[in-house]
Scaffold this motif. Structure first.
Motif, PDB file in Angstrom:
ATOM      1  N   GLY A 125      -0.974   5.339   0.058  1.00 50.57           N
ATOM      2  CA  GLY A 125      -0.288   5.631   1.302  1.00 50.57           C
ATOM      3  C   GLY A 125       0.927   6.513   1.069  1.00 50.57           C
ATOM      4  N   TRP A 126       1.710   6.674   2.127  1.00 52.17           N
ATOM      5  CA  TRP A 126       2.884   7.535   2.038  1.00 52.17           C
ATOM      6  C   TRP A 126       4.058   6.898   2.774  1.00 52.17           C
ATOM      7  CZ3 TRP A 126      -1.098   8.523   5.536  1.00 52.17           C
ATOM      8  CH2 TRP A 126      -0.736   8.612   6.880  1.00 52.17           C
ATOM      9  N   SER A 127       5.260   7.230   2.332  1.00 59.11           N
ATOM     10  CA  SER A 127       6.463   6.805   3.035  1.00 59.11           C
ATOM     11  C   SER A 127       6.545   7.567   4.344  1.00 59.11           C
ATOM     12  CB  SER A 127       7.709   7.081   2.193  1.00 59.11           C
ATOM     13  OG  SER A 127       8.888   6.944   2.981  1.00 59.11           O
ATOM     14  N   SER A 128       6.851   6.872   5.431  1.00 56.00           N
ATOM     15  CA  SER A 128       6.900   7.529   6.732  1.00 56.00           C
ATOM     16  C   SER A 128       8.213   8.260   6.976  1.00 56.00           C
ATOM     17  CB  SER A 128       6.658   6.499   7.848  1.00 56.00           C
ATOM     18  OG  SER A 128       7.541   5.404   7.732  1.00 56.00           O
ATOM     19  N   ARG A 129       9.081   8.303   5.950  1.00 59.14           N
ATOM     20  CA  ARG A 129      10.307   9.089   6.085  1.00 59.14           C
ATOM     21  C   ARG A 129       9.939  10.572   6.169  1.00 59.14           C
ATOM     22  NH1 ARG A 129      12.918   7.181   2.198  1.00 59.14           N
ATOM     23  NH2 ARG A 129      14.513   5.978   3.307  1.00 59.14           N
ATOM     24  N   VAL A 167      14.208   0.370   5.890  1.00 62.65           N
ATOM     25  CA  VAL A 167      13.425   1.276   5.046  1.00 62.65           C
ATOM     26  C   VAL A 167      12.159   1.684   5.801  1.00 62.65           C
ATOM     27  CG1 VAL A 167      12.183   1.517   2.870  1.00 62.65           C
ATOM     28  CG2 VAL A 167      14.302   0.178   2.966  1.00 62.65           C
ATOM     29  N   PRO A 168      11.858   2.986   5.859  1.00 58.21           N
ATOM     30  CA  PRO A 168      10.639   3.428   6.567  1.00 58.21           C
ATOM     31  C   PRO A 168       9.403   2.762   5.984  1.00 58.21           C
ATOM     32  CG  PRO A 168      12.036   5.299   6.048  1.00 58.21           C
ATOM     33  CD  PRO A 168      12.613   4.118   5.321  1.00 58.21           C
ATOM     34  N   PRO A 169       8.485   2.323   6.830  1.00 59.64           N
ATOM     35  CA  PRO A 169       7.299   1.613   6.334  1.00 59.64           C
ATOM     36  C   PRO A 169       6.332   2.546   5.609  1.00 59.64           C
ATOM     37  CG  PRO A 169       7.101   2.015   8.693  1.00 59.64           C
ATOM     38  CD  PRO A 169       8.496   2.425   8.294  1.00 59.64           C
ATOM     39  N   LEU A 170       5.506   1.934   4.769  1.00 63.66           N
ATOM     40  CA  LEU A 170       4.433   2.656   4.097  1.00 63.66           C
ATOM     41  C   LEU A 170       3.257   2.776   5.057  1.00 63.66           C
ATOM     42  CD1 LEU A 170       3.523   3.795   1.282  1.00 63.66           C
ATOM     43  CD2 LEU A 170       2.488   1.554   0.883  1.00 63.66           C
ATOM     44  N   LYS A 171       2.693   3.973   5.146  1.00 62.58           N
ATOM     45  CA  LYS A 171       1.565   4.196   6.040  1.00 62.58           C
ATOM     46  C   LYS A 171       0.384   4.760   5.270  1.00 62.58           C
ATOM     47  CE  LYS A 171       4.150   4.552  10.314  1.00 62.58           C
ATOM     48  NZ  LYS A 171       4.283   5.241  11.622  1.00 62.58           N
ATOM     49  N   SER A 172      -0.797   4.636   5.861  1.00 63.57           N
ATOM     50  CA  SER A 172      -2.020   5.128   5.246  1.00 63.57           C
ATOM     51  C   SER A 172      -3.031   5.434   6.337  1.00 63.57           C
ATOM     52  CB  SER A 172      -2.570   4.100   4.253  1.00 63.57           C
ATOM     53  OG  SER A 172      -3.672   4.621   3.535  1.00 63.57           O
ATOM     54  N   LEU A 173      -4.277   5.599   5.939  1.00 65.11           N
ATOM     55  CA  LEU A 173      -5.355   5.873   6.873  1.00 65.11           C
ATOM     56  C   LEU A 173      -6.382   4.747   6.822  1.00 65.11           C
ATOM     57  CD1 LEU A 173      -5.963   9.659   6.133  1.00 65.11           C
ATOM     58  CD2 LEU A 173      -4.694   8.685   8.053  1.00 65.11           C
ATOM     59  N   ASP A 174      -6.810   4.319   7.982  1.00 69.22           N
ATOM     60  CA  ASP A 174      -7.881   3.336   8.064  1.00 69.22           C
ATOM     61  C   ASP A 174      -9.123   3.941   7.416  1.00 69.22           C
ATOM     62  OD1 ASP A 174      -9.900   1.610   8.769  1.00 69.22           O
ATOM     63  OD2 ASP A 174      -9.248   1.368  10.824  1.00 69.22           O
ATOM     64  N   GLY A 175      -9.536   3.355   6.303  1.00 71.42           N
ATOM     65  CA  GLY A 175     -10.660   3.907   5.556  1.00 71.42           C
ATOM     66  C   GLY A 175     -10.241   4.554   4.256  1.00 71.42           C
ATOM     67  N   GLY A 176      -8.916   4.696   4.030  1.00 69.08           N
ATOM     68  CA  GLY A 176      -8.450   5.223   2.751  1.00 69.08           C
ATOM     69  C   GLY A 176      -8.016   6.671   2.794  1.00 69.08           C
ATOM     70  N   MET A 177      -7.198   7.055   1.818  1.00 70.88           N
ATOM     71  CA  MET A 177      -6.606   8.392   1.769  1.00 70.88           C
ATOM     72  C   MET A 177      -7.589   9.516   1.428  1.00 70.88           C
ATOM     73  SD  MET A 177      -3.560   8.099   2.794  1.00 70.88           S
ATOM     74  CE  MET A 177      -2.998   9.757   2.384  1.00 70.88           C
ATOM     75  N   PRO A 178      -8.693   9.262   0.697  1.00 69.35           N
ATOM     76  CA  PRO A 178      -9.601  10.378   0.386  1.00 69.35           C
ATOM     77  C   PRO A 178     -10.153  11.095   1.608  1.00 69.35           C
ATOM     78  CG  PRO A 178     -10.041   8.551  -1.094  1.00 69.35           C
ATOM     79  CD  PRO A 178      -9.051   8.049  -0.067  1.00 69.35           C
ATOM     80  N   GLN A 179     -10.221  10.392   2.754  1.00 68.07           N
ATOM     81  CA  GLN A 179     -10.740  11.065   3.946  1.00 68.07           C
ATOM     82  C   GLN A 179      -9.831  12.196   4.419  1.00 68.07           C
ATOM     83  OE1 GLN A 179     -10.735   8.494   7.570  1.00 68.07           O
ATOM     84  NE2 GLN A 179      -9.535   7.101   6.290  1.00 68.07           N
TER      85      GLN A 179
END
Length: 498
Positions: free
Chosen positions: A72-76, A228-240
């Motif tokens: 995932g990534w920092s939402s900052r 602290v900005p939350p960690l975010k990602s993609l439903d299904g994973g980052m490779p998409q």
């Protein structure tokens, strides 16, 4: 008319006549390619690996498709969100669950929750029970001296390890701070620059009189600003995200070649000659092999490879040795295990070890952080990532067979999490160049020097975690900025003779 005296049609024509080669098809390279392709430039992406994505590589484990790199990534900042929007994946953005962090293999203690009231592991109150449980009474009394010692002057100490040891003692450094820096970034605290990691810490120390009070003040300020900005990602994973960006690039007629290693880049007059492996054979969309020139000619080149190749390629262009890579070699072993006891998160989602006490540096229960993953795996089944290797020492898995490395990861995860893991349903082993964070001592200064030299050569850019600092948010933002610099210089350059 534009500020450079050119109208929109002129700019569009110049963009169409501009040939761009991006060397490297990881997220930084794809983000830079997208920034150039959006204005109509003719872009070619050359990737040495068999597939795009770099660290965001796809893995099939126990019937589940996941990524082997960053989750995932920092939402900052908004750079990643903007890229996700452009890729058409906005509706798939998810936020990580709030879970506890634990410390493992604490001498004479074992495993305990990491104190929450801290920054970089530095506690705001050494007498807090959660802190004393880690450092003991002796460590607590030593840390108390921080309250009565004279404060440092502003900016006096940049080295995080030296600062913590001097103010609060060795136990705080070894048991609270080092597990986070080594487990998270692969770096010893002595390699972290306080001024970049926590820019206002030294000033707060001088103002409040102690390191603990400085941490308390900064935490209060963060809380007022939303935390602290939350960690975010993609439903299904980052490779998409890689797949979606590749599809968007294809829509813009971007040429993508995988399995294509660039041997050297040469500046010839006003253009670049990008020489690839002469044994490379281009394969078209139908799977048919065709002719492939060993040289690509470009007006703009953006180097987006890993650190080792980037230093090699840029060194040739700059006419100087840029030295050896400073990234940390890290191996990540991903495990899928069947253990219902982990459903209750007995030790949270992230467990960092006290450095030097075992083989692994950290274990993360990814299925505890991401609801979509837990849903795919089902109750009782979990996905773990086990990290080996730091600047202190090579990965303990180095030289082991895959089977032995997986077994070591299983046994380490078992010890970290405090539950039996009798069998592994699926496993994957990956080796990375773990880029240093922007807070590493000397990293920003070296990056600025290299960037200045690169900017001195018309039409040349460089992106990637090794130059921007680690973290997807920083990597994507930097890639966009650098691509924008290079493309604007080309679009708004005066015509010859003007």
């Amino acid at each position: 008319m534009t500020a450079a005296g050119m109208n929109v049609d002129d700019l569009a024509a110049r963009a169409r006549d501009t040939r761009v080669v991006v060397v490297g098809g990881g997220l930084a390279g794809l983000a830079a390619a997208w920034r150039c392709a959006k204005v109509g430039m003719a872009v070619t992406v050359l990737e040495a690996a068999p597939a795009l994505g770099g660290t965001l590589r796809r893995v099939e484990l126990a019937g589940t498709t996941v990524g082997a790199g960053p989750w995932g990534w920092s939402s900052r900042g908004g750079a990643v969100h903007e890229l996700v929007d452009d890729a058409g994946l906005t509706d798939r953005v998810v936020e990580a669950a709030e879970t506890a962090t634990w410390l493992a293999r604490v001498p004479k203690v074992g495993a305990v929750p990491a104190p929450e009231a801290s920054i970089l592991g530095i506690p705001e109150n050494a007498w807090d029970e959660s802190v004393r449980a880690v450092i003991g009474w002796g460590g607590t009394w030593r840390a108390y001296l921080d309250r009565v010692r004279p404060p440092l002057t502003i900016g006096n100490e940049r080295n995080l390890g030296t600062l913590v040891r001097a103010r609060m003692g060795q136990d705080v450094l070894d048991r609270l701070v080092a597990p986070l820096s080594v487990g998270g970034f692969g770096l010893d605290p002595g390699e972290i620059d306080v001024g970049h990691a926590v820019p206002k810490l030294n000033a707060a120390l001088t103002r409040t009189g102690s390191l603990q009070s400085a941490v308390a003040e900064l935490r209060a300020t963060r809380a007022e600003e939303g935390g602290v900005p939350p960690l975010k990602s993609l439903d299904g994973g980052m490779p998409q995200l890689v797949d979606a960006l590749a599809a968007r690039l294809a829509e813009r007629d971007v040429q993508i070649e995988t399995g294509t290693r660039v041997e050297r880049i040469v500046r010839v007059g006003d253009v670049y000659e990008v020489a690839v492996d002469e044994d490379h054979v281009l394969v078209d969309d139908e799977g048919e092999e065709g002719e492939s020139s060993p040289t690509r000619v470009a007006d703009l080149v953006i180097v987006a490879t890993g650190e080792t190749d980037a230093r090699r390629l840029l060194g040739g262009l700059l006419g100087r040795d840029l030295g050896a890579a400073r990234s940390v070699t890290r191996e990540i072993v991903t495990l899928v295990v069947d253990q219902a006891a982990l459903d209750a998160l007995p030790r949270g989602a992230t467990v960092h070890a006290v450095p030097g006490t075992g083989a692994a540096d950290s274990v993360v229960v990814e299925s505890a952080r991401w609801a979509w993953l837990a849903g795919v795996l089902g109750a009782g089944r979990h996905l773990l990532t086990v990290a080996f290797g730091s600047s202190r020492e090579a990965p303990a898995t180095e030289g082991l067979s895959d089977a032995d490395a997986i077994e070591l990861a299983r046994s380490e995860a078992e010890a970290f999490l405090g539950v039996e893991l009798p069998a592994v349903a699926g496993a994957h082993r990956a080796r990375f160049e773990l880029a240093r964070p922007a807070s590493a001592l000397g990293q920003p200064e070296e990056a600025a020097e290299i960037r200045a030299r690169v900017a001195g050569i018309s039409g040349l850019g460089v992106v990637g975690a090794w130059i921007s600092g680690s973290g997807l948010a920083r990597v994507v933002a930097d890639a966009g900025d650098e691509a924008e610099r290079v493309r604007r210089a080309r679009l708004f350059a005066p015509e010859r003779g003007q």
